[in-house]
Design a protein around this motif. Structure first.
Motif: not given
Length: 92
Positions: A46-74
């Motif tokens: 579970a820890g490895r899966a969580l770390d992989a998910g965090i890495d994917r989320a950070r990469a998504f946030q770096r590539s699409n900051p506005a869309l990431a903000a909308v996803a957090v708010i939603a």
């Protein structure tokens, strides 16, 4: 020049070329126990899966900051609505 360098073997694998049957059996048992430990250790998986998910989320946030903000708010609005609905059902 041949490649006689030792190749690292994973914990769950048995290296090739073991001639002694006792050493072979011990190595296979050790590899089998390591594989069972890998499979059964749910918190580590579970820890490895969580770390992989965090890495994917950070990469998504770096590539699409506005869309990431909308996803957090939603998602915050969805959690808030779910909590509100649960409390409303509970208090009735």
């Amino acid at each position: 020049m041949s490649s006689d360098a030792l190749v690292p073997v994973p914990r769950t694998a048995v290296p090739l070329g073991i001639a002694d049957p006792v050493v072979q059996a011990r190595t296979e048992l050790k590899a089998a126990l390591a594989a069972i430990e890998e499979k059964a250790n749910v918190p580590r998986r579970a820890g490895r899966a969580l770390d992989a998910g965090i890495d994917r989320a950070r990469a998504f946030q770096r590539s699409n900051p506005a869309l990431a903000a909308v996803a957090v708010i939603a998602s915050a609005a969805a959690v808030g609505a779910a909590v509100w609905g649960f409390v409303r059902l509970y208090t009735r």
